[in-house]
Design a protein around this motif. Structure first.
Motif, PDB file in Angstrom:
ATOM      1  N   GLU A 278       0.815  -1.214   0.000  1.00 38.81           N
ATOM      2  CA  GLU A 278       0.000   0.000   0.000  1.00 38.81           C
ATOM      3  C   GLU A 278       0.845   1.259   0.000  1.00 38.81           C
ATOM      4  O   GLU A 278       0.599   2.191  -0.768  1.00 38.81           O
ATOM      5  CB  GLU A 278      -0.925   0.011   1.214  1.00 38.81           C
ATOM      6  N   VAL A 279       1.850   1.296   0.855  1.00 45.17           N
ATOM      7  CA  VAL A 279       2.650   2.516   1.017  1.00 45.17           C
ATOM      8  C   VAL A 279       3.442   2.836  -0.247  1.00 45.17           C
ATOM      9  O   VAL A 279       3.450   3.975  -0.733  1.00 45.17           O
ATOM     10  CB  VAL A 279       3.587   2.391   2.237  1.00 45.17           C
TER      11      VAL A 279
ATOM     12  N   LEU B 282      -4.764  -8.081  -3.539  1.00 45.40           N
ATOM     13  CA  LEU B 282      -5.806  -7.585  -4.431  1.00 45.40           C
ATOM     14  C   LEU B 282      -7.097  -8.397  -4.339  1.00 45.40           C
ATOM     15  O   LEU B 282      -8.190  -7.865  -4.507  1.00 45.40           O
ATOM     16  CB  LEU B 282      -5.299  -7.577  -5.872  1.00 45.40           C
ATOM     17  N   SER B 283      -6.978  -9.674  -4.062  1.00 48.33           N
ATOM     18  CA  SER B 283      -8.176 -10.508  -4.018  1.00 48.33           C
ATOM     19  C   SER B 283      -8.845 -10.504  -2.650  1.00 48.33           C
ATOM     20  O   SER B 283     -10.075 -10.501  -2.542  1.00 48.33           O
ATOM     21  CB  SER B 283      -7.834 -11.950  -4.411  1.00 48.33           C
ATOM     22  N   ASP B 284      -8.032 -10.467  -1.561  1.00 40.94           N
ATOM     23  CA  ASP B 284      -8.581 -10.624  -0.207  1.00 40.94           C
ATOM     24  C   ASP B 284      -8.687  -9.319   0.578  1.00 40.94           C
ATOM     25  O   ASP B 284      -9.540  -9.191   1.457  1.00 40.94           O
ATOM     26  CB  ASP B 284      -7.738 -11.612   0.603  1.00 40.94           C
ATOM     27  N   ILE B 285      -7.794  -8.374   0.316  1.00 40.74           N
ATOM     28  CA  ILE B 285      -7.724  -7.164   1.144  1.00 40.74           C
ATOM     29  C   ILE B 285      -8.353  -5.957   0.448  1.00 40.74           C
ATOM     30  O   ILE B 285      -9.210  -5.278   1.010  1.00 40.74           O
ATOM     31  CB  ILE B 285      -6.262  -6.828   1.512  1.00 40.74           C
ATOM     32  N   ALA B 286      -7.916  -5.675  -0.762  1.00 44.28           N
ATOM     33  CA  ALA B 286      -8.354  -4.437  -1.415  1.00 44.28           C
ATOM     34  C   ALA B 286      -8.569  -4.640  -2.909  1.00 44.28           C
ATOM     35  O   ALA B 286      -7.773  -4.162  -3.737  1.00 44.28           O
ATOM     36  CB  ALA B 286      -7.335  -3.335  -1.162  1.00 44.28           C
ATOM     37  N   PRO B 287      -9.620  -5.331  -3.288  1.00 41.80           N
ATOM     38  CA  PRO B 287      -9.904  -5.509  -4.718  1.00 41.80           C
ATOM     39  C   PRO B 287     -10.041  -4.160  -5.433  1.00 41.80           C
ATOM     40  O   PRO B 287     -10.716  -3.261  -4.950  1.00 41.80           O
ATOM     41  CB  PRO B 287     -11.249  -6.265  -4.711  1.00 41.80           C
TER      42      PRO B 287
ATOM     43  N   ASN C 103      -7.723  -1.904  -5.901  1.00 43.08           N
ATOM     44  CA  ASN C 103      -6.827  -0.841  -5.445  1.00 43.08           C
ATOM     45  C   ASN C 103      -5.670  -0.590  -6.409  1.00 43.08           C
ATOM     46  O   ASN C 103      -5.196   0.541  -6.540  1.00 43.08           O
ATOM     47  CB  ASN C 103      -6.265  -1.167  -4.062  1.00 43.08           C
ATOM     48  N   LEU C 104      -5.200  -1.656  -7.076  1.00 42.01           N
ATOM     49  CA  LEU C 104      -4.036  -1.539  -7.950  1.00 42.01           C
ATOM     50  C   LEU C 104      -4.369  -1.989  -9.371  1.00 42.01           C
ATOM     51  O   LEU C 104      -5.213  -2.862  -9.582  1.00 42.01           O
ATOM     52  CB  LEU C 104      -2.874  -2.389  -7.419  1.00 42.01           C
ATOM     53  N   ILE C 105      -3.679  -1.379 -10.327  1.00 41.60           N
ATOM     54  CA  ILE C 105      -3.830  -1.740 -11.729  1.00 41.60           C
ATOM     55  C   ILE C 105      -2.437  -2.026 -12.295  1.00 41.60           C
ATOM     56  O   ILE C 105      -1.499  -1.255 -12.056  1.00 41.60           O
ATOM     57  CB  ILE C 105      -4.468  -0.585 -12.531  1.00 41.60           C
ATOM     58  N   TYR C 106      -2.312  -3.116 -13.056  1.00 40.42           N
ATOM     59  CA  TYR C 106      -1.013  -3.391 -13.679  1.00 40.42           C
ATOM     60  C   TYR C 106      -0.847  -2.525 -14.913  1.00 40.42           C
ATOM     61  O   TYR C 106      -1.730  -2.456 -15.775  1.00 40.42           O
ATOM     62  CB  TYR C 106      -0.879  -4.864 -14.053  1.00 40.42           C
ATOM     63  N   ASP C 107       0.281  -1.845 -14.987  1.00 36.75           N
ATOM     64  CA  ASP C 107       0.577  -0.945 -16.099  1.00 36.75           C
ATOM     65  C   ASP C 107       1.753  -1.518 -16.889  1.00 36.75           C
ATOM     66  O   ASP C 107       2.876  -1.590 -16.375  1.00 36.75           O
ATOM     67  CB  ASP C 107       0.913   0.457 -15.563  1.00 36.75           C
TER      68      ASP C 107
ATOM     69  N   THR D  10      -9.620   4.706  -7.721  1.00 31.17           N
ATOM     70  CA  THR D  10     -10.451   4.464  -6.530  1.00 31.17           C
ATOM     71  C   THR D  10      -9.624   3.903  -5.371  1.00 31.17           C
ATOM     72  O   THR D  10     -10.186   3.361  -4.424  1.00 31.17           O
ATOM     73  CB  THR D  10     -11.586   3.477  -6.867  1.00 31.17           C
ATOM     74  N   PHE D  11      -8.293   4.058  -5.460  1.00 32.76           N
ATOM     75  CA  PHE D  11      -7.407   3.514  -4.414  1.00 32.76           C
ATOM     76  C   PHE D  11      -7.816   4.038  -3.040  1.00 32.76           C
ATOM     77  O   PHE D  11      -8.007   5.235  -2.845  1.00 32.76           O
ATOM     78  CB  PHE D  11      -5.960   3.911  -4.700  1.00 32.76           C
ATOM     79  N   SER D  12      -7.931   3.112  -2.087  1.00 37.86           N
ATOM     80  CA  SER D  12      -8.275   3.475  -0.712  1.00 37.86           C
ATOM     81  C   SER D  12      -7.480   2.591   0.237  1.00 37.86           C
ATOM     82  O   SER D  12      -7.629   1.370   0.216  1.00 37.86           O
ATOM     83  CB  SER D  12      -9.776   3.282  -0.468  1.00 37.86           C
ATOM     84  N   PRO D  13      -6.589   3.177   1.070  1.00 41.94           N
ATOM     85  CA  PRO D  13      -5.777   2.370   1.992  1.00 41.94           C
ATOM     86  C   PRO D  13      -6.654   1.534   2.929  1.00 41.94           C
ATOM     87  O   PRO D  13      -7.618   2.045   3.494  1.00 41.94           O
ATOM     88  CB  PRO D  13      -4.982   3.418   2.772  1.00 41.94           C
TER      89      PRO D  13
END
Length: 285
Positions: A18-19, A51-56, A58-62, A73-76
Motif C-alpha cells: 500500500e505505502v 488484491l483478491s482478499d484485502i483491497a480488490p 486498489n491496484l492496476i497493472y501498467d 479508486t485507491f483506498s488504503p
C-alpha cells in the motif's frame, strides 16, 4: 475479506504494498523481494492475495511502467495514507543499508539526515525494561547534567520514552521524592534490580494529566507567509492541536524547535508559537 488478524509477516508485506504504490506510484515484485528477502513467486502471490482478499481494485497493472499503480479508486485498507508511513520506511531502509553496506534496497534517490546514535549498552537497557515489566525498583548510577558528578539513585521506572533526539526513562526517584526523567545515555554501569514493588504510573500526576498543545504561526509574519507555514505544519484554520500528557510537553515543543526560554526571537528561526503557553507554563517549571 480475509478475517483479522492477518499473520504478522503478511501484514508487513501488505502494508508495504500500500505505502509504496501510493507514494511512489509504481509497485513491483522487486520491492517485496528486496525488503523481505522473499522470492519473486512469493512476492507475486502476496500482491495477488492483497488484491483478491484485502483491497480488490486498489491496484492496476501498467505494462508501460512494468508494475502496479494505484487505481483512481485507491483506498488504503491497512495503512492510514499519511506521508509519515512512507518516510518511516525510507528511514528504516537507510538505517539498514548503513549497517549492511552491501545491501541495495532500491531507494538510491533518498538521503536521510539522522540524529547522532546514543551509546546505550544492552546491559543497561535490559534490567530497566525488566523493572518496568515487573514493576520493580532499581538502583542506578547516574550523571546529571547539573554538575556532571555521578550519583546513585533508586528509581521505579514505568515508561521508556523516545524523543526525536534521545531516549529517556520516566521513573519515580526516591531521592527527589517525585517523578523524573532519566536520560539513558547518562546511566553508568549495570542497573541493579530490587525485589520491592516501586511507585507506578498510576501515581505519576503529570503523566496522567492530558494536555493539548495549540501551535499557530508567529503573528509577526504576513498573512501569506502564515498560510505557507500553516501548510508546512499541516494546520487546520492556522492551528495545530497536539494531544499529549503534561510530562511530555517539553519534548513535544523541542521536536518543533520551540525554545520556551527564548522570548521575542527572530520569527524566521522558529516560525510557530504556542498559543496556550500560559496554560502550559505551570507544567514546565
Amino acid at each position: 475479506m480475509k478475517k483479522w488478524p492477518i499473520r504478522w509477516d503478511l501484514l508487513l508485506r501488505y502494508r508495504l504494498i500500500e505505502v509504496i504504490s501510493l507514494w511512489e506510484g509504481r509497485l513491483t515484485t522487486k520491492h517485496l523481494m528486496q525488503s523481505f528477502g522473499i522470492g519473486r513467486q512469493q512476492a507475486s502471490k502476496d500482491i495477488n492475495t492483497y488484491l483478491s482478499d484485502i483491497a480488490p481494485g486498489n491496484l492496476i497493472y501498467d505494462k508501460h511502467l512494468k508494475g502496479y499503480k494505484p487505481s483512481k479508486t485507491f483506498s488504503p485498507k491497512l495503512t492510514s495514507g499519511h506521508t509519515d508511513e512512507y518516510l518511516h520506511i525510507l528511514s528504516r531502509t537507510e538505517d539498514i543499508t548503513f549497517t549492511f553496506n552491501d545491501l541495495n534496497l532500491g531507494f538510491e534517490h533518498t538521503s536521510i539526515v539522522s540524529p547522532v546514535t546514543r551509546s546505550i549498552s544492552p546491559t543497561i537497557l535490559r534490567p530497566l525494561i525488566q523493572a518496568i515489566r515487573e514493576k520493580k525498583r532499581v538502583d542506578i548510577c547516574y550523571t546529571p547534567l547539573k554538575d556532571g558528578l555521578e550519583v546513585e539513585r533508586i528509581i521505579s521506572p514505568h515508561t521508556l520514552v523516545c524523543t526525536p533526539l534521545r531516549w529517556h526513562i520516566r521513573a519515580y526517584c526516591e531521592h527527589s521524592n517525585g517523578y523524573r526523567d532519566f536520560v539513558l545515555s547518562r546511566i553508568q554501569g549495570i542497573p541493579d534490580l530490587n525485589d520491592k514493588t516501586g511507585m507506578g504510573k498510576e501515581q505519576d500526576d503529570l503523566w496522567n494529566t492530558d494536555i493539548t498543545i495549540e501551535l499557530i504561526p508567529d503573528s509577526r509574519f504576513t498573512k501569506q507567509q502564515m498560510i505557507v507555514i500553516a501548510n508546512d505544519f499541516g494546520m487546520t484554520n492556522n492551528a495545530l492541536s497536539i494531544h499529549t500528557n503534561a510530562a511530555l510537553i517539553r519534548y513535544v515543543l523541542d521536536s518543533y524547535n520551540i525554545d520556551i526560554h527564548v522570548l521575542d526571537s527572530n520569527p524566521q528561526g522558529q516560525q510557530i508559537v504556542v498559543k496556550n503557553m500560559d496554560e502550559l507554563r505551570k507544567y514546565l517549571a
